[in-house]
Design a protein around this motif. Structure first.
Motif, PDB file in Angstrom:
ATOM      1  N   LEU A   1       0.825  -1.207   0.000  1.00  0.00           N
ATOM      2  CA  LEU A   1       0.000   0.000   0.000  1.00  0.00           C
ATOM      3  C   LEU A   1       0.863   1.263   0.000  1.00  0.00           C
ATOM      4  CD1 LEU A   1      -2.838  -0.956   2.502  1.00  0.00           C
ATOM      5  CD2 LEU A   1      -3.043  -0.585   0.052  1.00  0.00           C
ATOM      6  N   GLY A   2       1.911   1.263   0.807  1.00  0.00           N
ATOM      7  CA  GLY A   2       2.807   2.409   0.849  1.00  0.00           C
ATOM      8  C   GLY A   2       3.518   2.637  -0.468  1.00  0.00           C
ATOM      9  N   GLN A   3       3.935   1.570  -1.116  1.00  0.00           N
ATOM     10  CA  GLN A   3       4.610   1.701  -2.404  1.00  0.00           C
ATOM     11  C   GLN A   3       3.653   2.219  -3.469  1.00  0.00           C
ATOM     12  OE1 GLN A   3       6.333  -2.138  -3.064  1.00  0.00           O
ATOM     13  NE2 GLN A   3       8.122  -1.693  -1.800  1.00  0.00           N
ATOM     14  N   GLY A   4       2.432   1.757  -3.419  1.00  0.00           N
ATOM     15  CA  GLY A   4       1.439   2.258  -4.369  1.00  0.00           C
ATOM     16  C   GLY A   4       1.188   3.745  -4.203  1.00  0.00           C
ATOM     17  N   ARG A   5       1.092   4.185  -2.954  1.00  0.00           N
ATOM     18  CA  ARG A   5       0.891   5.616  -2.699  1.00  0.00           C
ATOM     19  C   ARG A   5       2.104   6.433  -3.140  1.00  0.00           C
ATOM     20  NH1 ARG A   5      -3.692   7.736   0.208  1.00  0.00           N
ATOM     21  NH2 ARG A   5      -2.193   9.404   0.425  1.00  0.00           N
ATOM     22  N   ALA A   6       3.305   5.896  -2.934  1.00  0.00           N
ATOM     23  CA  ALA A   6       4.514   6.609  -3.337  1.00  0.00           C
ATOM     24  C   ALA A   6       4.591   6.766  -4.849  1.00  0.00           C
ATOM     25  CB  ALA A   6       5.750   5.884  -2.811  1.00  0.00           C
ATOM     26  N   VAL A   7       4.288   5.707  -5.559  1.00  0.00           N
ATOM     27  CA  VAL A   7       4.312   5.775  -7.023  1.00  0.00           C
ATOM     28  C   VAL A   7       3.226   6.718  -7.517  1.00  0.00           C
ATOM     29  CG1 VAL A   7       3.983   4.430  -9.127  1.00  0.00           C
ATOM     30  CG2 VAL A   7       5.390   3.529  -7.291  1.00  0.00           C
ATOM     31  N   GLN A   8       2.070   6.686  -6.888  1.00  0.00           N
ATOM     32  CA  GLN A   8       0.987   7.589  -7.269  1.00  0.00           C
ATOM     33  C   GLN A   8       1.427   9.046  -7.115  1.00  0.00           C
ATOM     34  OE1 GLN A   8      -2.397   7.366  -4.701  1.00  0.00           O
ATOM     35  NE2 GLN A   8      -3.489   9.007  -5.740  1.00  0.00           N
ATOM     36  N   GLY A   9       2.040   9.366  -6.002  1.00  0.00           N
ATOM     37  CA  GLY A   9       2.501  10.730  -5.777  1.00  0.00           C
ATOM     38  C   GLY A   9       3.590  11.139  -6.751  1.00  0.00           C
ATOM     39  N   ALA A  10       4.496  10.201  -7.054  1.00  0.00           N
ATOM     40  CA  ALA A  10       5.567  10.517  -7.997  1.00  0.00           C
ATOM     41  C   ALA A  10       5.020  10.750  -9.400  1.00  0.00           C
ATOM     42  CB  ALA A  10       6.592   9.390  -8.010  1.00  0.00           C
ATOM     43  N   VAL A  11       4.088   9.940  -9.821  1.00  0.00           N
ATOM     44  CA  VAL A  11       3.507  10.109 -11.157  1.00  0.00           C
ATOM     45  C   VAL A  11       2.738  11.421 -11.244  1.00  0.00           C
ATOM     46  CG1 VAL A  11       1.819   9.159 -12.776  1.00  0.00           C
ATOM     47  CG2 VAL A  11       3.468   7.657 -11.682  1.00  0.00           C
ATOM     48  N   GLU A  12       2.008  11.763 -10.196  1.00  0.00           N
ATOM     49  CA  GLU A  12       1.299  13.046 -10.190  1.00  0.00           C
ATOM     50  C   GLU A  12       2.284  14.212 -10.224  1.00  0.00           C
ATOM     51  OE1 GLU A  12      -1.243  13.043  -6.786  1.00  0.00           O
ATOM     52  OE2 GLU A  12      -2.690  11.682  -7.703  1.00  0.00           O
ATOM     53  N   GLY A  13       3.391  14.094  -9.492  1.00  0.00           N
ATOM     54  CA  GLY A  13       4.396  15.147  -9.505  1.00  0.00           C
ATOM     55  C   GLY A  13       5.052  15.308 -10.864  1.00  0.00           C
ATOM     56  N   ILE A  14       5.338  14.181 -11.517  1.00  0.00           N
ATOM     57  CA  ILE A  14       5.938  14.240 -12.852  1.00  0.00           C
ATOM     58  C   ILE A  14       4.942  14.809 -13.856  1.00  0.00           C
ATOM     59  CG2 ILE A  14       6.821  12.810 -14.751  1.00  0.00           C
ATOM     60  CD1 ILE A  14       8.089  11.001 -12.611  1.00  0.00           C
ATOM     61  N   ALA A  15       3.660  14.494 -13.702  1.00  0.00           N
ATOM     62  CA  ALA A  15       2.648  15.019 -14.614  1.00  0.00           C
ATOM     63  C   ALA A  15       2.506  16.534 -14.464  1.00  0.00           C
ATOM     64  CB  ALA A  15       1.302  14.341 -14.364  1.00  0.00           C
ATOM     65  N   ARG A  16       2.681  17.031 -13.252  1.00  0.00           N
ATOM     66  CA  ARG A  16       2.564  18.475 -13.033  1.00  0.00           C
ATOM     67  C   ARG A  16       3.817  19.225 -13.471  1.00  0.00           C
ATOM     68  NH1 ARG A  16      -0.064  18.074  -7.059  1.00  0.00           N
ATOM     69  NH2 ARG A  16      -2.153  17.489  -7.749  1.00  0.00           N
ATOM     70  N   ASN A  17       4.979  18.605 -13.298  1.00  0.00           N
ATOM     71  CA  ASN A  17       6.232  19.275 -13.628  1.00  0.00           C
ATOM     72  C   ASN A  17       7.161  18.281 -14.315  1.00  0.00           C
ATOM     73  OD1 ASN A  17       8.403  20.945 -13.776  1.00  0.00           O
ATOM     74  ND2 ASN A  17       8.706  21.158 -11.564  1.00  0.00           N
ATOM     75  N   PRO A  18       7.026  18.115 -15.618  1.00  0.00           N
ATOM     76  CA  PRO A  18       7.858  17.130 -16.318  1.00  0.00           C
ATOM     77  C   PRO A  18       9.354  17.448 -16.267  1.00  0.00           C
ATOM     78  CG  PRO A  18       6.021  17.819 -17.700  1.00  0.00           C
ATOM     79  CD  PRO A  18       6.029  18.715 -16.509  1.00  0.00           C
ATOM     80  N   GLY A  19       9.712  18.682 -16.035  1.00  0.00           N
ATOM     81  CA  GLY A  19      11.125  19.052 -15.971  1.00  0.00           C
ATOM     82  C   GLY A  19      11.829  18.478 -14.755  1.00  0.00           C
ATOM     83  N   ALA A  20      11.099  18.194 -13.713  1.00  0.00           N
ATOM     84  CA  ALA A  20      11.686  17.659 -12.486  1.00  0.00           C
ATOM     85  C   ALA A  20      11.554  16.140 -12.401  1.00  0.00           C
ATOM     86  CB  ALA A  20      11.010  18.294 -11.281  1.00  0.00           C
ATOM     87  N   SER A  21      11.326  15.496 -13.532  1.00  0.00           N
ATOM     88  CA  SER A  21      11.072  14.049 -13.501  1.00  0.00           C
ATOM     89  C   SER A  21      12.278  13.254 -12.994  1.00  0.00           C
ATOM     90  CB  SER A  21      10.653  13.549 -14.877  1.00  0.00           C
ATOM     91  OG  SER A  21      11.713  13.711 -15.804  1.00  0.00           O
ATOM     92  N   GLY A  22      13.487  13.692 -13.298  1.00  0.00           N
ATOM     93  CA  GLY A  22      14.673  12.959 -12.841  1.00  0.00           C
ATOM     94  C   GLY A  22      14.804  12.958 -11.323  1.00  0.00           C
ATOM     95  N   ALA A  23      14.611  14.131 -10.718  1.00  0.00           N
ATOM     96  CA  ALA A  23      14.715  14.225  -9.256  1.00  0.00           C
ATOM     97  C   ALA A  23      13.585  13.471  -8.576  1.00  0.00           C
ATOM     98  CB  ALA A  23      14.701  15.689  -8.828  1.00  0.00           C
TER      99      ALA A  23
END
Length: 99
Positions: free
Chosen positions: A49-71
Motif C-alpha cells: 500500500l505504501g509503495q502504491g501511494r509513493a508511485v501515485q505521488g511521484a507520477v502526479e508530480g511528474i505530470a505536473r512538472n515534467p522538468g523535475a522528472s529525474g529528481a
C-alpha cells in the motif's frame, strides 16, 4: 471457496496432538509460527500500500512538472527501496525467531 478449503483442511489438524508430547493443545512454538505468518502478511500488505501511494505521488508530480522528472524518479526509487527493506527486515526477523 475459502470456507470450503478450511473445511477440507480441518482433518489434517486432527491427525496430531498439536506437537505436545503429553497431548493437549498447541505449544508455544506453534503460536510463534502462526504469529509469524500474520506479521509477514501485515508487513507485506502495508508495504505494498505504501509503495502504491509513493508511485501515485511521484507520477502526479511528474505530470505536473515534467522538468523535475529525474529528481522525482530518484527520490521515488530511494523511497521504494526503503519501504521494501522494511518488509524484508520483517522476513529476516521471522526466520530468526522461527528457526
Amino acid at each position: 471457496m475459502t470456507l470450503g478449503l478450511f473445511l477440507l483442511a480441518s482433518p489434517i489438524f486432527a491427525q496430531t496432538n498439536g506437537g505436545n508430547p503429553a497431548g493437549g493443545g498447541p505449544t508455544h512454538a506453534d503460536w510463534i509460527v502462526i504469529a509469524s505468518g500474520f506479521s509477514m502478511a501485515i508487513a507485506s500488505g502495508l508495504a505494498a500500500l505504501g509503495q502504491g501511494r509513493a508511485v501515485q505521488g511521484a507520477v502526479e508530480g511528474i505530470a505536473r512538472n515534467p522538468g523535475a522528472s529525474g529528481a522525482i524518479q530518484g527520490a521515488m526509487i530511494l523511497g521504494l527501496a526503503f519501504m521494501e527493506s522494511l518488509a524484508l527486515f520483517t522476513l529476516v526477523i521471522i526466520f530468526v525467531k522461527v528457526i
